[in-house]
Design an enzyme around this catalytic site. Sequence first.
Site, PDB file in Angstrom:
ATOM      1  N   CYS A   1      -3.470 -10.490  12.836  1.00  0.00           N
ATOM      2  CA  CYS A   1      -2.537 -10.792  12.048  1.00  0.00           C
ATOM      3  C   CYS A   1      -0.951 -10.643  12.697  1.00  0.00           C
ATOM      4  O   CYS A   1      -1.258 -10.151  14.004  1.00  0.00           O
ATOM      5  CB  CYS A   1      -2.707 -10.179  10.713  1.00  0.00           C
ATOM      6  SG  CYS A   1      -2.014  -8.338  10.876  1.00  0.00           S
TER       7      CYS A   1
ATOM      8  N   HIS B   1      -6.686  -0.208  14.731  1.00  0.00           N
ATOM      9  CA  HIS B   1      -8.032   0.201  14.750  1.00  0.00           C
ATOM     10  C   HIS B   1      -8.978  -0.700  15.501  1.00  0.00           C
ATOM     11  O   HIS B   1      -9.635  -1.374  14.938  1.00  0.00           O
ATOM     12  CB  HIS B   1      -8.594   0.438  13.167  1.00  0.00           C
ATOM     13  CG  HIS B   1      -7.897   1.595  12.324  1.00  0.00           C
ATOM     14  ND1 HIS B   1      -7.800   1.629  11.175  1.00  0.00           N
ATOM     15  CD2 HIS B   1      -7.792   2.654  13.032  1.00  0.00           C
ATOM     16  CE1 HIS B   1      -7.278   2.961  10.779  1.00  0.00           C
ATOM     17  NE2 HIS B   1      -7.148   3.622  11.915  1.00  0.00           N
TER      18      HIS B   1
ATOM     19  N   HIS C   1      -6.836   6.832   4.343  1.00  0.00           N
ATOM     20  CA  HIS C   1      -6.395   5.657   5.358  1.00  0.00           C
ATOM     21  C   HIS C   1      -4.747   6.004   5.729  1.00  0.00           C
ATOM     22  O   HIS C   1      -4.462   6.508   4.988  1.00  0.00           O
ATOM     23  CB  HIS C   1      -6.622   4.372   4.842  1.00  0.00           C
ATOM     24  CG  HIS C   1      -6.255   3.352   5.675  1.00  0.00           C
ATOM     25  ND1 HIS C   1      -5.268   2.751   6.383  1.00  0.00           N
ATOM     26  CD2 HIS C   1      -7.393   2.406   6.516  1.00  0.00           C
ATOM     27  CE1 HIS C   1      -5.378   1.758   7.135  1.00  0.00           C
ATOM     28  NE2 HIS C   1      -6.721   1.674   7.144  1.00  0.00           N
TER      29      HIS C   1
ATOM     30  N   GLU D   1      -2.707   4.316   6.353  1.00  0.00           N
ATOM     31  CA  GLU D   1      -1.478   3.378   5.733  1.00  0.00           C
ATOM     32  C   GLU D   1      -1.276   4.159   4.556  1.00  0.00           C
ATOM     33  O   GLU D   1       0.008   4.383   4.159  1.00  0.00           O
ATOM     34  CB  GLU D   1      -2.129   2.052   5.733  1.00  0.00           C
ATOM     35  CG  GLU D   1      -1.002   1.200   4.799  1.00  0.00           C
ATOM     36  CD  GLU D   1      -1.651  -0.256   4.456  1.00  0.00           C
ATOM     37  OE1 GLU D   1      -1.264  -0.697   3.372  1.00  0.00           O
ATOM     38  OE2 GLU D   1      -2.362  -0.890   5.265  1.00  0.00           O
TER      39      GLU D   1
ATOM     40  N   THR E   1      -2.325  -2.640   1.438  1.00  0.00           N
ATOM     41  CA  THR E   1      -2.228  -4.260   1.654  1.00  0.00           C
ATOM     42  C   THR E   1      -3.551  -4.804   2.229  1.00  0.00           C
ATOM     43  O   THR E   1      -3.506  -5.853   2.141  1.00  0.00           O
ATOM     44  CB  THR E   1      -1.255  -4.291   3.561  1.00  0.00           C
ATOM     45  OG1 THR E   1      -1.973  -3.553   3.899  1.00  0.00           O
ATOM     46  CG2 THR E   1       0.244  -3.942   3.169  1.00  0.00           C
TER      47      THR E   1
ATOM     48  N   CYS F   1      -1.056  -7.877   1.600  1.00  0.00           N
ATOM     49  CA  CYS F   1      -0.680  -8.832   2.436  1.00  0.00           C
ATOM     50  C   CYS F   1      -1.266 -10.262   2.288  1.00  0.00           C
ATOM     51  O   CYS F   1      -2.369 -10.414   2.110  1.00  0.00           O
ATOM     52  CB  CYS F   1      -1.031  -8.368   4.043  1.00  0.00           C
ATOM     53  SG  CYS F   1      -0.816  -9.322   5.320  1.00  0.00           S
TER      54      CYS F   1
ATOM     55  N   SER G   1      -7.349  -6.595  13.194  1.00  0.00           N
ATOM     56  CA  SER G   1      -7.124  -5.741  14.391  1.00  0.00           C
ATOM     57  C   SER G   1      -8.302  -6.116  15.570  1.00  0.00           C
ATOM     58  O   SER G   1      -8.316  -5.485  16.514  1.00  0.00           O
ATOM     59  CB  SER G   1      -7.649  -4.338  14.060  1.00  0.00           C
ATOM     60  OG  SER G   1      -6.584  -3.812  13.073  1.00  0.00           O
TER      61      SER G   1
END
Length: 826
Positions: free
Chosen positions: A12, A40, A123, A125, A166, A194, A266
């Site tokens: 992305c 990742h 995680h 994030e 996200t 996202c 990823s």
Amino acid sequence: MRLTLARTAGFCYGVRRAVEMCERAARERPGTVMLGYVIHNGGVIARLEAMGVKVVGDARDAPPGAPVVIRSHGAGRDEYAALRSRGAEIIDATCPNVARIHSIVRGEAGRGRLPVIIGRREHPEVAAIAGWCERYATLQSPDELTDWLDAAPENRRRALSVVFQTTVTRELFSRCSDIIKKECTNYKIFDTICIATCERQREAAGLAEDSDAMIVIGGRDSENSRRLVEICGAKCARTVFIETAGELDAAAFADCDAVGITAGASTPACNIKEVIQKMSEELRLDGIPEGSEIPPTAEDTDGAASDPDGGAGRDVEIGAESATPPGGEFEVAGAADAAGGIAGIAVPDAPEGAPTESAEPVEPAEPVESVGSAEPAEPAEPAEPVESAGPVEPAESAEPAESADPVESDGIGTPDIDSEAVFKEMLEKSIKTIHTGQRVKGTIIAVTATEVTVDLGTKQSAYIPIADLTEGAEEGAEEHVKIGDEIEVFVARVNDIEGTVMLSRKRLNAIKNWEAIEAACADKTIVEGNVTEDNSGGIVVSVKGVRVFVPASHTGVPRETPLSTLVNTKVRLIVTEADADRRRVVGSIRAAERAVKRALAAVLWREIEPGKQYTGTVRSLTPFGAFVDIGGADGLLHVSEMSWKHVRKPEDIMSVGDKIEVTVISADAEKKKISLRYRKDEDNPWVKFLAAYSVGDVVSVKIVKILEYGAFAEIMPDVDGLIHISQISDQRVDFVGGALSVGQVVDAKIIGVEDERKRISLSIRALLEEQLPEDGGEDEPEAEDDRIPVVVYDTSNPPAGAGDYGGAPDESGEDGAGGDAVPEEV
């Protein structure tokens, strides 16, 4: 078989951006590290590590001053602060969508609201989001949200601001939002999923419904890849999760009519390409059909993660009638277009009229002549032979063509081939032609006030206008050139009608300067120039007459310092970009400083040793000391090594930017640590005392401190001695303050010096006893009970408060030990 590759598969925007930033830093900033894995994906991380980018798990483990890439998942406020405290150069690759969540929770927490984060708690994030607020709640599922509300009913009335990881699914978002709306009274819900993730998940769900099997490519630790597996698994029971093509058993899909492929955000393009190629090879396809090809990924070309311009939304048609396995034809058809598609995998249709691998060459009826410099392809053999005299070669390399029938000659006028070639060469040399844009050399034959005449060896008259000669030539050309000089110039204009050639030395110098700039850019060499102006974006530096723009972030000037301070100064920089078409040159002063520092550091670590002295610059001050740049590396000057006096604050001794002489105490090349000393041995007050006094000397001392067991007296600056209560008088003294007072000056005798422990004992009583015989007094035997041991005082460790009166500090840099000091018998 129909194989469908999702258009939104692969990197992305946020991941692509993070990888490109990390790769750029690896190329331009040696020693770059990344805070956690930037994405990742094991393959990408291995490639970055091979480029020299190391991984640190904690901001406090980052090397001081090193460039640090913040992972795409972001980092918390404390991690940024830790990096700044270590002087790190922060390269923030946080995904813009994640950075938006950071801004939301920071703002909402500042308004007194409680951020509620929905996502996987462990995680990176989610951890980074939580790092931007002091109080928060992290919940992973609708059930956990319900339990949290039930466990503390007051949470239903609290001011809640809900954000989402996200990569969570739209279903999870809807279920949690419904609970919040139903149960709570004061809430804000932010849709932070996202858009590219939503589209990727929506497309994966639709593809899974239409496929007999699904292949999901992604890292095992990638949250969005695991979400894709969950979504595809719910729609298609035959879902396979792989990280690389090596894990794929393509033969297991031979019985499928439709197979779908998608990949996490990823997953690099090369991994997807390998899976497609493996499916093609192991399912015994003849290869990619005519008119289609799989273009190389960015990793195959320039090493970048993907094409930043996109490439999403192109169909891959690999369908043709070939030797296919059971199940029919094999094709890859693109799904609906969406943002965030991969670059380098989707294959566009071949351009109309483009040649294909299986196309047979068309045999022309007649030979075709080829015009241009390109070597023509070998023509097909015509039906009937065509007579040809053969190609004409230049005279220098020409060989006489063999003729089927020899030419008869009468011996008169037969040309000699060798003589003709020599004649042509001499003729070309005698007719020297000059063209505009050439570089030529000539000899100066005349110098006037308006022009310089140059002999170029041609019939044309060549001249250089004074304005085109060099800077300052208008005031007197004779100072710059003289008759007989050989000069290289640029041909500015040729006038064949008038027979003149206008030359320019300035333009030639400008061309050479530009070539020097391009060479410096290619070689990353340091160049020097003068700062001519500043603007809102940076400064302009004139390097060899070429304007070089230096962005503000690359000037090396602190943000609070105006860039105007650099105007009219000389700076050194590295040219990072030289665009000849746009005549744009960009440079970096900071990169030059780093290059110089790396070179100096290499020399420094080869030569440094304890006891060596350097002239250093104070870079920063801390409560425990100062960091001093000694030319390539910073050393720590501890506060205890700044002065023989007690130093309360480093600012009392030095300031940032001061040039000081320091001595190396120790140097650890492996850990890159250097310890320095500023105080000098010749300034040691103890050494001065030993040189001036000895036991038995009588000194005039000043009382600086009164204690229960005696008084401290200053013998010389920073050297104190102890007058024990038993040595104050020849009479018994019960209270020291009754016999002596602070500031009083008395004579005392040095009765003890311990060099090793730096202790001095003084006695007033000894002087009084020496005076008794002269006064006719009689010595009285001292009562055994009144004998008090002689005390030797440690000047480097006086009692508490002694430092306030000028007493010498102890080795720790603090004031004396106070009541812990105990008299010792000598």
